[in-house]
Design a protein around this motif. Structure first.
Motif, PDB file in Angstrom:
ATOM      1  N   ALA A  10       0.839  -1.160  -0.128  1.00  0.00           N
ATOM      2  CA  ALA A  10       0.055   0.116  -0.037  1.00  0.00           C
ATOM      3  C   ALA A  10       1.022   1.341   0.057  1.00  0.00           C
ATOM      4  CB  ALA A  10      -0.813  -0.077   1.191  1.00  0.00           C
ATOM      5  N   ALA A  11       1.913   1.079   0.671  1.00  0.00           N
ATOM      6  CA  ALA A  11       2.951   2.402   0.680  1.00  0.00           C
ATOM      7  C   ALA A  11       3.477   2.451  -0.646  1.00  0.00           C
ATOM      8  CB  ALA A  11       3.895   1.970   2.065  1.00  0.00           C
ATOM      9  N   ASP A  12       3.950   1.565  -1.333  1.00  0.00           N
ATOM     10  CA  ASP A  12       4.400   1.439  -2.465  1.00  0.00           C
ATOM     11  C   ASP A  12       3.396   2.132  -3.545  1.00  0.00           C
ATOM     12  OD1 ASP A  12       7.134   0.469  -1.558  1.00  0.00           O
ATOM     13  OD2 ASP A  12       6.647  -1.320  -2.669  1.00  0.00           O
ATOM     14  N   ARG A  13       2.175   1.671  -3.431  1.00  0.00           N
ATOM     15  CA  ARG A  13       1.078   2.457  -4.298  1.00  0.00           C
ATOM     16  C   ARG A  13       0.951   3.737  -3.965  1.00  0.00           C
ATOM     17  NH1 ARG A  13      -1.334  -2.536  -3.213  1.00  0.00           N
ATOM     18  NH2 ARG A  13      -2.524  -1.543  -1.571  1.00  0.00           N
ATOM     19  N   ASP A  20      12.202   7.985  -5.494  1.00  0.00           N
ATOM     20  CA  ASP A  20      13.481   7.028  -4.855  1.00  0.00           C
ATOM     21  C   ASP A  20      12.999   6.182  -3.868  1.00  0.00           C
ATOM     22  OD1 ASP A  20      15.382   8.482  -6.760  1.00  0.00           O
ATOM     23  OD2 ASP A  20      15.782   9.926  -5.256  1.00  0.00           O
ATOM     24  N   GLY A  21      12.068   6.473  -3.306  1.00  0.00           N
ATOM     25  CA  GLY A  21      11.566   5.721  -1.918  1.00  0.00           C
ATOM     26  C   GLY A  21      10.662   4.308  -2.561  1.00  0.00           C
ATOM     27  N   LEU A  22      10.664   4.222  -3.719  1.00  0.00           N
ATOM     28  CA  LEU A  22       9.789   2.886  -4.064  1.00  0.00           C
ATOM     29  C   LEU A  22      10.583   1.795  -4.068  1.00  0.00           C
ATOM     30  CD1 LEU A  22       7.949   4.505  -7.330  1.00  0.00           C
ATOM     31  CD2 LEU A  22       7.038   3.580  -5.214  1.00  0.00           C
ATOM     32  N   ALA A  23      10.019   0.661  -3.615  1.00  0.00           N
ATOM     33  CA  ALA A  23      10.884  -0.683  -3.553  1.00  0.00           C
ATOM     34  C   ALA A  23      11.184  -1.337  -4.901  1.00  0.00           C
ATOM     35  CB  ALA A  23       9.760  -1.631  -2.729  1.00  0.00           C
ATOM     36  N   THR A  24      10.178  -1.109  -5.746  1.00  0.00           N
ATOM     37  CA  THR A  24      10.486  -1.900  -7.151  1.00  0.00           C
ATOM     38  C   THR A  24      11.006  -0.722  -8.154  1.00  0.00           C
ATOM     39  OG1 THR A  24       7.905  -1.437  -7.633  1.00  0.00           O
ATOM     40  CG2 THR A  24       8.713  -3.645  -6.741  1.00  0.00           C
ATOM     41  N   PRO A  25      11.866  -1.175  -8.877  1.00  0.00           N
ATOM     42  CA  PRO A  25      12.563  -0.027  -9.679  1.00  0.00           C
ATOM     43  C   PRO A  25      11.605   0.041 -10.872  1.00  0.00           C
ATOM     44  CG  PRO A  25      14.067  -1.977  -9.358  1.00  0.00           C
ATOM     45  CD  PRO A  25      12.810  -2.131  -8.636  1.00  0.00           C
ATOM     46  N   SER A  26      10.712  -0.833 -11.255  1.00  0.00           N
ATOM     47  CA  SER A  26      10.041  -0.663 -12.413  1.00  0.00           C
ATOM     48  C   SER A  26       8.856   0.310 -12.144  1.00  0.00           C
ATOM     49  CB  SER A  26       9.173  -1.938 -12.829  1.00  0.00           C
ATOM     50  OG  SER A  26       8.565  -2.690 -11.830  1.00  0.00           O
ATOM     51  N   ALA A  75      -4.092  23.842  -9.336  1.00  0.00           N
ATOM     52  CA  ALA A  75      -3.715  22.424  -9.443  1.00  0.00           C
ATOM     53  C   ALA A  75      -2.788  22.273  -8.217  1.00  0.00           C
ATOM     54  CB  ALA A  75      -2.723  22.271 -10.595  1.00  0.00           C
ATOM     55  N   GLU A  76      -1.962  23.095  -7.771  1.00  0.00           N
ATOM     56  CA  GLU A  76      -1.025  22.904  -6.629  1.00  0.00           C
ATOM     57  C   GLU A  76      -1.924  22.714  -5.379  1.00  0.00           C
ATOM     58  OE1 GLU A  76       2.297  22.619  -5.925  1.00  0.00           O
ATOM     59  OE2 GLU A  76       3.387  23.601  -7.348  1.00  0.00           O
ATOM     60  N   ARG A  77      -2.990  23.692  -5.286  1.00  0.00           N
ATOM     61  CA  ARG A  77      -3.932  23.603  -4.044  1.00  0.00           C
ATOM     62  C   ARG A  77      -4.521  22.362  -3.988  1.00  0.00           C
ATOM     63  NH1 ARG A  77      -4.681  28.689  -4.188  1.00  0.00           N
ATOM     64  NH2 ARG A  77      -6.206  28.617  -5.894  1.00  0.00           N
ATOM     65  N   GLU A  78      -4.944  21.793  -5.120  1.00  0.00           N
ATOM     66  CA  GLU A  78      -5.678  20.531  -4.975  1.00  0.00           C
ATOM     67  C   GLU A  78      -4.695  19.341  -4.719  1.00  0.00           C
ATOM     68  OE1 GLU A  78      -7.601  20.664  -9.027  1.00  0.00           O
ATOM     69  OE2 GLU A  78      -9.041  21.815  -8.576  1.00  0.00           O
ATOM     70  N   LEU A  79      -3.926  19.397  -5.257  1.00  0.00           N
ATOM     71  CA  LEU A  79      -2.790  18.129  -5.011  1.00  0.00           C
ATOM     72  C   LEU A  79      -2.292  18.367  -3.570  1.00  0.00           C
ATOM     73  CD1 LEU A  79      -1.157  15.741  -5.886  1.00  0.00           C
ATOM     74  CD2 LEU A  79       0.539  17.370  -6.829  1.00  0.00           C
ATOM     75  N   ALA A  80      -2.292  19.456  -3.120  1.00  0.00           N
ATOM     76  CA  ALA A  80      -1.612  19.487  -1.559  1.00  0.00           C
ATOM     77  C   ALA A  80      -2.814  19.004  -0.745  1.00  0.00           C
ATOM     78  CB  ALA A  80      -1.541  21.099  -1.494  1.00  0.00           C
ATOM     79  N   LYS A  81      -4.060  19.190  -1.184  1.00  0.00           N
ATOM     80  CA  LYS A  81      -5.246  18.763  -0.441  1.00  0.00           C
ATOM     81  C   LYS A  81      -5.297  17.231  -0.467  1.00  0.00           C
ATOM     82  CE  LYS A  81     -10.097  19.585   0.288  1.00  0.00           C
ATOM     83  NZ  LYS A  81     -11.380  20.182  -0.029  1.00  0.00           N
ATOM     84  N   ARG A  82      -5.197  16.701  -1.398  1.00  0.00           N
ATOM     85  CA  ARG A  82      -5.282  15.310  -1.604  1.00  0.00           C
ATOM     86  C   ARG A  82      -4.158  14.482  -0.825  1.00  0.00           C
ATOM     87  NH1 ARG A  82      -5.690  15.723  -7.392  1.00  0.00           N
ATOM     88  NH2 ARG A  82      -3.640  14.737  -7.637  1.00  0.00           N
ATOM     89  N   ARG A  83      -3.060  15.242  -1.039  1.00  0.00           N
ATOM     90  CA  ARG A  83      -1.703  14.503  -0.106  1.00  0.00           C
ATOM     91  C   ARG A  83      -1.928  14.607   1.226  1.00  0.00           C
ATOM     92  NH1 ARG A  83       2.926  16.661  -4.148  1.00  0.00           N
ATOM     93  NH2 ARG A  83       2.771  14.769  -5.638  1.00  0.00           N
ATOM     94  N   GLY A  84      -2.663  15.731   1.760  1.00  0.00           N
ATOM     95  CA  GLY A  84      -2.964  15.850   3.094  1.00  0.00           C
ATOM     96  C   GLY A  84      -4.019  14.737   3.665  1.00  0.00           C
ATOM     97  N   SER A  85      -4.613  14.404   2.796  1.00  0.00           N
ATOM     98  CA  SER A  85      -5.794  13.499   3.204  1.00  0.00           C
ATOM     99  C   SER A  85      -5.097  12.084   2.964  1.00  0.00           C
ATOM    100  CB  SER A  85      -6.949  13.464   2.194  1.00  0.00           C
ATOM    101  OG  SER A  85      -7.675  14.595   2.326  1.00  0.00           O
ATOM    102  N   ALA A  86      -4.264  11.950   2.094  1.00  0.00           N
ATOM    103  CA  ALA A  86      -3.614  10.671   1.875  1.00  0.00           C
ATOM    104  C   ALA A  86      -2.527  10.151   3.047  1.00  0.00           C
ATOM    105  CB  ALA A  86      -2.813  10.647   0.630  1.00  0.00           C
ATOM    106  N   LEU A  87      -1.931  11.562   3.756  1.00  0.00           N
ATOM    107  CA  LEU A  87      -1.023  11.186   4.687  1.00  0.00           C
ATOM    108  C   LEU A  87      -1.481  10.081   5.912  1.00  0.00           C
ATOM    109  CD1 LEU A  87      -0.738  13.201   7.416  1.00  0.00           C
ATOM    110  CD2 LEU A  87      -0.264  14.745   5.657  1.00  0.00           C
ATOM    111  N   LEU A  88      -2.965  10.469   6.101  1.00  0.00           N
ATOM    112  CA  LEU A  88      -3.424   9.943   7.558  1.00  0.00           C
ATOM    113  C   LEU A  88      -3.246   8.411   7.342  1.00  0.00           C
ATOM    114  CD1 LEU A  88      -6.626  12.202   7.629  1.00  0.00           C
ATOM    115  CD2 LEU A  88      -4.848  12.070   8.837  1.00  0.00           C
TER     116      LEU A  88
END
Length: 183
Positions: free
Chosen positions: A52-55, A101-107, A141-154
Motif C-alpha cells: 500500500a505504501a508503494d502504491r 526514489d523511495g519505491l521498492a520496485t525499480p519498475s 492544481a497545486e492547491r488541489e494536489l496539496a489537499k489530496r496529499r494532506g488526506s492521503a498522509l493519514l
C-alpha cells in the motif's frame, strides 16, 4: 546420605491431575504456537502495508510528474514567466524524485532520465493564453494536489506520512506564491 521418611500428612496434600511443570510446559508450547501464527499473520499484514505504501508513493510520484508537466506546458506557452515559475518547478521536480526514489520496485519508479528532463504530460489541460489565467490554473492544481496529499498522509506509514505532509505544505506555499501577485 540419609533418607528422610515422608511425613504422613504429605499424602493429603498430593494433588490429583497434572503437575505444575506439565502445565507450564503446555502453556509455553501453546504460547509459542500462538506467537508463530501471529508472526505469519503480521508478515502478510506487513507485506500489505508495504505494498500500500508503494502504491501511495507511486501515485504521489505520478502526481508530481503530472504537475511538473503542467509547469512545463505553462513555461512553453509563456516563457516570460520563467523567472517566477522556475524555482517552483524545480521544487516539484525534487518532490517527484523523492517519491520515486523511495519505491521498492525499480519498475514502478521513474527513471532518472525522465526525472531530469522537462517533459509535458499528455494529460495536462490546455494552457490559457492569458498569463494570469495560466498561473491561476497552476495555483489551483497545486492547491488541489496539496489537499489530496494532506488526506492521503493519514493512512501512510510514518516516514511516507512525513514526506507527504512536507510536500503538501510546499504545494500550499506554491499556491500562495502563485496567487500572491493577484492581490
Amino acid at each position: 546420605m540419609p533418607s528422610y521418611p515422608t511425613p504422613s500428612y504429605a499424602s493429603s496434600y498430593a494433588r490429583s491431575g497434572p503437575r505444575r511443570r506439565t502445565l507450564l510446559t503446555g502453556a509455553a508450547a501453546t504460547a509459542g504456537a500462538v506467537l508463530l501464527s501471529g508472526c505469519s499473520d503480521s508478515g502478510s499484514a506487513e507485506d500489505e502495508r508495504s505494498s500500500a505504501a508503494d502504491r501511495l508513493r507511486a501515485g504521489a510520484a505520478r502526481d508530481s510528474g503530472e504537475l511538473l508537466g503542467r509547469y512545463d506546458a505553462v513555461l512553453a506557452a509563456h516563457p516570460s514567466l520563467a523567472g517566477r515559475l522556475d524555482p517552483l518547478r524545480a521544487e516539484v521536480k525534487r518532490h517527484k524524485t523523492a517519491f520515486a526514489d523511495g519505491l521498492a520496485t525499480p519498475s514502478a519508479s521513474a527513471s532518472p532520465a525522465s526525472a531530469a528532463s522537462p517533459s509535458s504530460s499528455p494529460s495536462a489541460p490546455p494552457v490559457p493564453t492569458d498569463e494570469k489565467d495560466a498561473v491561476r490554473e497552476l495555483a489551483k492544481a497545486e492547491r488541489e494536489l496539496a489537499k489530496r496529499r494532506g488526506s492521503a498522509l493519514l493512512d501512510a506509514p510514518d516516514e511516507l506520512a512525513r514526506l507527504l505532509a512536507s510536500v503538501a505544505a510546499a504545494g500550499a506555499a506554491h499556491a500562495y506564491l502563485l496567487t500572491e501577485g493577484d492581490k
